[in-house]
Design an enzyme around this catalytic site. Structure first.
Site, mmCIF file in Angstrom:
data_model
loop_
_atom_site.group_PDB
_atom_site.id
_atom_site.type_symbol
_atom_site.label_atom_id
_atom_site.label_comp_id
_atom_site.label_asym_id
_atom_site.label_seq_id
_atom_site.Cartn_x
_atom_site.Cartn_y
_atom_site.Cartn_z
ATOM 1 N N LYS A 127 -7.690 -6.287 -7.606
ATOM 2 C CA LYS A 127 -6.935 -5.064 -7.881
ATOM 3 C C LYS A 127 -6.249 -5.221 -9.233
ATOM 4 O O LYS A 127 -5.727 -6.307 -9.545
ATOM 5 C CB LYS A 127 -5.904 -4.850 -6.761
ATOM 6 N N SER A 165 -2.884 2.399 -2.007
ATOM 7 C CA SER A 165 -3.188 2.399 -3.421
ATOM 8 C C SER A 165 -4.349 1.498 -3.810
ATOM 9 O O SER A 165 -4.891 1.628 -4.911
ATOM 10 C CB SER A 165 -1.947 1.978 -4.211
ATOM 11 N N SER A 171 -0.901 -0.134 1.606
ATOM 12 C CA SER A 171 -1.973 -0.031 0.614
ATOM 13 C C SER A 171 -3.148 -0.980 0.751
ATOM 14 O O SER A 171 -4.119 -0.840 0.011
ATOM 15 C CB SER A 171 -1.398 -0.162 -0.788
HETATM 16 N N1 GLN Z 1 1.478 4.935 0.104
HETATM 17 C C1 GLN Z 1 2.673 4.159 -0.009
HETATM 18 C C2 GLN Z 1 3.399 4.559 -1.276
HETATM 19 O O1 GLN Z 1 2.960 5.454 -1.899
HETATM 20 C C3 GLN Z 1 2.347 2.692 0.006
HETATM 21 C C4 GLN Z 1 1.850 2.169 -1.284
HETATM 22 C C5 GLN Z 1 1.592 0.708 -1.273
HETATM 23 O O2 GLN Z 1 1.513 0.080 -0.218
HETATM 24 N N2 GLN Z 1 1.480 0.134 -2.458
HETATM 25 O O3 GLN Z 1 4.361 4.012 -1.648
#
Ligand code: GLN
Length: 497
Positions: A89, A164, A188
């Site tokens: 990532k 994400s 995420s």
């Molecule tokens: N969807 C969540 C957010 O927008 C989690 C994102 C994540 O785990 N990086 O913060």
């Protein structure tokens, strides 16, 4: 005409194999790391223009690493991961390689050092294929907020792959890489794994080093992996887990052999089913799939009992105070002075700050910074931030109570299968609600995992398994034994077989 190596790849069906099977083939000299790497690079070249899963592809660097891995294998010096390709990532710092975090702010950033996760996987002999696309600064549940454009779900290119870590998930689901790293601040790793039919683990907070992982919300961020199977995840966890003195929240505690523990018997396992997970927002077909998965666990000797996590419904509002608060502080380092985007011809220092940040950050990141700054401001700190810290303690307390009665908690990973691109972009709250079952696990710092448990409307859905602190070995074993009884995890999206 597809590239030559793509044909060869199809001849051997390498891309349909798991990381574990590929490791065996490499060791048995059935194929070389260079052949394997070339084959994945050819698939990336062929399929990435459609999926947009990679921000950076490291063709030359990958081939050089693969050749070195082959030399190692020939000499008999290979470890379990030597020569296996992997994608990272783009939130993980990679020395000499662009590390953008999906943002225009870091579009020009070449990291001078490796994140611990990357360093450990490099040392173990893995071959980095490239850096995967993601929501900007990991803020999102759909991988649509990236500066580099949205990622598509290989199961249906009109739908999101989750976020994400959506680039990592799309890459593995389309078999452009056999495994990938991800990060999970509020779901995420687990949610994109669920939406693309993969296995994704978020370890206990402190189990894996956060050093060199670009910070979003430091008390929640944790690195994990997205793979085809729990067995593959165990193999990677054996390398990335463990103490790192460069991360002050890293826990100094022995790391079990996760692969060796995969067969630990499930007989007598007590599984808790929280009633709060079956709320009106849950697609009933996803709920049915959870019950079908539980019946397999009962067959394996587990006992299922109903439990309650009364404060769990407060997870989303609590998370959306704590995470933006920490983000607003973490992201203050991007000021146009030290690194990252700098505006043209600033007239003074304030102009340099405001225009650099205004131009470098996208809308969702700005929304989080504004929310975070607001909840931390003197007049509102007690009403929002302090209150959220208190509800966070209550949410954690509920889990601790539950783990007095059960060994694991199960439920859906996400309330629905993958949604359409653009469907939730105008309404941040509906987007946030896709992580309704995930956020609380991060607030409590617990380990969680998602595995494929079936299909709804032809789209994969995930079973979430939540464990007690540092119980990753049991989580992985529980997932592995389900995968021995089912074949959801072997399905490959049409067009990518
Ligand atoms: N969807 C969540 C957010 O927008 C989690 C994102 C994540 O785990 N990086 O913060």
């Amino acid at each position: 005409m597809p590239p030559r190596f793509l044909i060869r790849f199809h001849d051997f069906n390498m891309h349909t194999k798991t990381l574990t099977q590929l490791a065996r083939d490499l060791k048995a000299h059935k194929l070389s790391s260079e052949e394997l790497t070339r084959a994945y690079l050819a698939r990336i070249e062929h399929f990435n223009p459609e999926l947009n899963a990679f921000i950076t592809v490291l063709r030359q660097q990958a081939l050089t690493t693969a050749r070195a891995a082959d030399a190692c294998i020939r000499k008999g010096d290979a470890g379990p991961l030597t020569g296996l390709p992997i994608a990272h990532k783009d939130i993980f710092c990679t020395q000499g390689v662009k590390t953008s975090c999906g943002s225009k702010m870091l579009d020009n950033f070449i990291s001078p050092y490796d994140a611990t996760v990357v360093e450990r996987l490099n040392k173990a002999g893995t071959v980095m294929l490239g850096k995967t696309n993601m929501d900007e600064f990991a803020m999102g549940s759909s991988s649509e907020t990236s500066f580099y454009g949205p990622v598509k779900n290989p199961w249906d290119p009109t739908r999101v792959p989750g976020g994400s870590s959506g680039g990592s998930a799309a890459a593995v689901a389309a078999r452009l890489a056999p495994a990938a790293t991800g990060t999970d601040t509020g779901g995420s790793v687990r949610q994109p794994a669920a939406l693309t039919g993969l296995t994704g683990i978020k370890p206990t907070y402190g189990r894996v080093s956060r050093y060199g992982m670009i910070a979003f919300a430091s008390s929640l961020d944790q690195a994990g992996v997205i793979t085809c199977t729990a067995e593959d995840a165990a193999m990677l966890m054996n390398v990335i887990a463990g103490f790192d003195e460069r991360d002050s929240t890293s826990v100094d505690r022995p790391v079990p052999d996760y692969v060796a523990a995969l067969d630990q018997p499930l007989k007598g396992l007590r599984i808790g089913l929280p009633k709060e997970f079956f709320d009106p927002g849950l697609d009933t077909r996803v709920g049915d799939a959870v019950h079908a998965a539980l019946s397999i666990y009962k067959k394996l000797g587990a006992a299922v009992r109903d439990i309650s996590l009364p404060n769990f419904p407060l997870s989303v509002p609590t998370y959306y105070v704590v995470a933006p608060a920490e983000a607003s502080s973490n992201l203050s380092r991007f000021d146009g002075v030290r690194y990252g985007h700098r505006c043209e011809n600033p007239v003074d220092l304030m102009d340099l700050y405001t225009r650099s940040r205004g131009e470098g950050f996208g809308a969702e990141v700005k929304r989080r910074i504004m929310t975070g700054t607001y909840v931390l401001s003197a007049g509102y700190y007690d009403a929002y931030y302090l209150k959220a810290q208190k509800t966070r303690t209550l949410i954690r307390g509920d889990f601790l109570e539950a783990f007095k009665q059960v060994d694991l908690i199960m439920g859906p990973t996400a309330p629905t299968p993958a949604f359409k691109l653009g469907e939730k972009t105008d309404d941040p709250v509906t987007m946030y609600l896709n992580d309704i079952y995930a956020n609380g696990v991060n607030l409590a710092g617990l380990p969680g995992l998602s595995i494929p448990m079936g299909f709804v409307d032809g789209l994969p859905v995930g079973l979430q398994i939540i464990g007690n602190y540092f119980d990753e070995a049991r989580l992985l074993a529980t997932a592995h034994q389900y995968q021995r009884e089912t074949d959801w995890h072997t399905r490959i999206p049409q067009g990518y077989e």
